[in-house]
Design a protein around this motif. Structure first.
Motif, short mmCIF file in Angstrom:
data_model
loop_
_atom_site.label_atom_id
_atom_site.label_comp_id
_atom_site.label_asym_id
_atom_site.label_seq_id
_atom_site.Cartn_x
_atom_site.Cartn_y
_atom_site.Cartn_z
N TYR A 263 0.84 -1.18 0.00
CA TYR A 263 0.00 0.00 0.00
C TYR A 263 0.89 1.25 0.00
O TYR A 263 2.10 1.17 0.13
N MET A 264 0.26 2.41 -0.11
CA MET A 264 1.00 3.67 -0.09
C MET A 264 0.28 4.68 0.79
O MET A 264 -0.95 4.74 0.82
N LEU A 265 1.06 5.47 1.52
CA LEU A 265 0.52 6.61 2.27
C LEU A 265 0.66 7.86 1.43
O LEU A 265 1.71 8.07 0.78
N ALA A 266 -0.37 8.70 1.41
CA ALA A 266 -0.33 9.90 0.57
C ALA A 266 -1.15 11.02 1.18
O ALA A 266 -1.98 10.80 2.07
N THR A 267 -0.89 12.23 0.73
CA THR A 267 -1.72 13.37 1.10
C THR A 267 -3.16 13.08 0.66
O THR A 267 -3.38 12.71 -0.49
N PRO A 268 -4.15 13.26 1.55
CA PRO A 268 -5.54 12.93 1.19
C PRO A 268 -5.99 13.64 -0.08
O PRO A 268 -5.80 14.84 -0.25
N GLY A 269 -6.59 12.85 -0.98
CA GLY A 269 -7.16 13.40 -2.21
C GLY A 269 -6.17 13.74 -3.29
O GLY A 269 -6.55 14.23 -4.36
N SER A 270 -4.89 13.48 -3.06
CA SER A 270 -3.86 13.91 -4.03
C SER A 270 -3.64 12.92 -5.16
O SER A 270 -3.20 13.30 -6.24
N ILE A 271 -3.92 11.65 -4.93
CA ILE A 271 -3.64 10.61 -5.93
C ILE A 271 -4.87 9.75 -6.12
O ILE A 271 -5.51 9.32 -5.16
N SER A 272 -5.19 9.50 -7.36
CA SER A 272 -6.29 8.60 -7.69
C SER A 272 -5.71 7.33 -8.30
O SER A 272 -5.20 7.35 -9.42
#
Length: 640
Positions: A263-272
């Motif tokens: 999985y990956m952690l990301a800034t919310p809403g930044s990557i689809s």
């Protein structure tokens, strides 16, 4: 350890099984990267191991020790993702082996910029033999990105060459460039475990962005939100984590079922996350891939720390790709991956499973098609060239409606700021229209004119069909014109039509000015605005040429409204430059009459009597002469 004061670099080991990677990491760092009892018992690395290495130049590098066994190549790819410098271990008694070649291929495909070769186990071979192996390695690297890299003879047992190896790694780390850029947090997850009393902990290499305690992050692909309780880098607590570090995060509100390796952690809403992406693909020219690879072949696709099954499809009817060939293609995966522009990926054959190629991701959310037309190919080629202005121009020309930098960024994969800069350049070159400056909406001239004409034509058809209707709602007009267009874009286009005087907006209702009700309404509205302006201006009205700008009306609409007001007697034209509201002229007429009756008749006398300037007094008095109210007599005037 203060992160801001030093460069953050990740060193990744690579090499064939039993070529001494873990032993070398232990000798260099003092930390055993083998974590599992099974690993220590069997003497091979099964999962990723980690250590910190303090280099002579002050850099504290994170070291990722990866498995060398062919069964664990998937783990090796996960570990190699995001590393800045590769430490390729080759045993002096074996030389280059199958996994050496495969790991070297992976490093190249993932774009690892720097490599240092450690020729291990030199204590168990003759010096002459070590020289032969060293020369063989140098020859094997010819034509690769690592041609001419340092090859250091070492022994983990005798410590031979370790200092020299550290110096070589330090030099490579100093010149290594950051693998990823951007403000968006992106951290692929390679380990997940639970600590009693603390909860779920994940580890990974922070690709981009900055993570602070209490930040809210999004777990991809599930989109579950979590909060960062604490941060550790090399077992030391930190308040924040910067890109290029091995980072451990204690997460709030998630279990090991909610977040997993891959999985990956990301800034919310930044990557689809996407299951379809266009790529630049290189098919390796090795003995294992001597046969052409057919379009539509099933393959294993590795991105970040995740591997899934997918299909590789070639464009425009191309049947196969030859060994050593680089092509554009589309990959469709069984699971969605959190890919971004310029991410690297590795492809392994479906069966038998071996590394056969990889490359760079270009478009993250294309349509599922392989028949690529010229405009799309232009964009793909621009993305491959990495030229920002060319990318934005190609993407912009493909749009069928006006677009914002934010929307264009989603379309082509660049940042919103980069898209905005390039769109402004296009406007300066007269290659685009700024539909709305405040909302930053742009369109090609062709698309802008098409959209404007579509709205006008739709309105006219509505009026023809509904002659008694005073207008149509914005929502219905948008639906009739083009339902796919964004609301902000539609509002901007409508505003431009209002400015032109082509449409009239009354509350939530819109009508075309060529229609009876709409035409009357727009003229009445314009007349009311102008009349109010002249009433408020009293005896100091604006120049006629400035009225349209003062009330924000199209010049044609303004001119027609002035004519209407004058014909109704609401305003009076004075000379060639001014209109006055009728009651103002009547009052000034009274001031002139009183002044003349009391003996004052010069321009100066009458100017003072009207409490106005000479700019207005002269044309007003000439108007009074012309209309027969006064008559010039010498330097003065008398009542006629």
């Amino acid at each position: 350890m203060a992160q801001d004061s030093q460069k953050n670099v990740i060193i990744g080991t690579a090499g064939h099984i039993d070529h001494g990677k873990s032993s070398l990491v232990l000798a260099l760092s003092g930390k055993d990267p083998d974590r599992l009892a099974e690993e220590k018992e069997r003497g091979i690395t099964i999962t990723l191991g980690f250590a910190e290495l303090k280099l002579p130049n002050g850099i504290h590098a994170g070291v990722v020790d990866v498995p060398g066994h062919e069964r664990f190549v998937r783990e090796m790819i996960a570990g190699a993702t995001g590393i800045d410098v590769a430490l390729l271990c080759i045993a002096a008694d074996d030389g280059i082996m199958p996994q050496t070649r495969e790991h070297l291929n992976v490093l190249q495909l993932l774009g690892v910029p720097k490599c240092v070769i450690a020729l291990t186990k030199c204590d168990i071979v003759d010096p002459e033999w070590a020289d032969v192996v060293e020369n063989d390695i140098a020859q094997h690297l010819v034509g690769t990105p690592y041609e001419g890299c340092d090859i250091i003879k070492v022994s983990s047992n005798t410590k031979e060459g370790l200092d020299k190896l550290k110096e070589s790694l330090a030099k490579a780390c100093e010149s290594a460039q950051m693998h990823f850029e951007g403000k968006t947090v992106r951290q692929p997850i390679d380990r997940v475990f639970t600590i009693k009393g603390a909860g779920t902990v994940i580890t990974g290499t922070l690709w981009a962005g900055e993570i602070n305690i209490d930040d809210t992050l999004e777990i991809l692909p599930t989109r579950k939100k979590t909060r960062v309780r604490s941060i550790q880098i090399h077992d030391v607590a930190q308040n924040k984590a910067l890109p290029g570090n091995r980072v451990a995060l204690n997460l709030v509100g998630v279990s090991t079922e909610d977040v997993r390796p891959g999985y990956m952690l990301a800034t919310p809403g930044s990557i689809s996350p996407s299951d379809t992406f266009d790529v630049e693909f290189t098919y390796l020219a090795s003995a294992d891939t001597a046969r052409p690879l057919k379009s539509g072949s099933n393959v294993h696709v590795a991105h970040g720390t995740k591997e899934t099954v997918g299909r590789l499809l070639l464009f425009n009817g191309k049947k196969e790709v030859l060994p050593g060939e680089k092509v554009y293609a589309q990959i469709r995966t069984n699971e969605k991956l959190p890919v971004s522009y310029l991410d690297r990926y590795v492809v392994r054959s479906y069966s038998p499973v071996e590394v056969i190629g990889g490359g760079t991701i270009l478009r993250c959310h294309p349509r599922k098609k392989t028949n690529i037309k010229a405009p799309e190919m232009k964009l793909i080629e621009a993305l491959s060239s990495r030229e920002q202005d060319d990318i934005v121009t190609a993407a912009f020309e493909m749009q069928q409606q006006p677009i914002t930098p934010k929307s264009l960024a989603r379309f082509c994969g660049l940042s919103e700021d980069d898209c905005k800069v390039s769109l402004i350049k296009l406007k300066a070159l007269d290659k685009s229209v700024c539909v709305d400056q405040k909302c930053c909406i742009f369109a090609t001239k062709e698309i802008f004119n098409n959209c404007i004409n579509t709205i006008e034509s739709t309105l006219k058809r509505f009026h023809a069909k509904e002659p008694n209707a005073t207008g149509v709602s914005k929502e219905h007009l948008k639906e009739l014109s083009f339902s796919y267009i964004d609301n902000d874009v539609f509002e901007a286009l409508l505003s431009r039509l209002v400015e032109r005087g082509s449409v009239f907006v009354n509350g939530g209702e819109i009508s075309h000015t060529s229609a009876g009700a709409g035409a009357k309404a727009v003229q009445d509205d314009a007349a009311n605005k102008i009349l109010k302006l002249l009433k408020d201006a009293d005896q100091n009205p604006p120049f006629i040429k400035d009225i349209s700008g003062s009330v924000k009306l199209d010049t044609k609409v303004c001119s027609k409204a002035l004519t209407t007001l004058e014909s109704r007697g609401d305003i009076i034209r004075i000379g060639k430059d001014f209109y006055f509201e009728k009651n103002v002229i009547e009052r000034l007429k009274g001031c002139v009459k009183t002044a003349i009756e009391n003996g004052g008749g010069t321009v100066a006398d009458l100017k003072d009597a009207m409490s106005t300037s000479r700019k207005f007094a002269v044309p007003i008095l000439e108007y009074f002469d012309k209309t027969g109210f006064t008559q010039r007599e010498g330097d003065g005037r008398i009542l006629k």
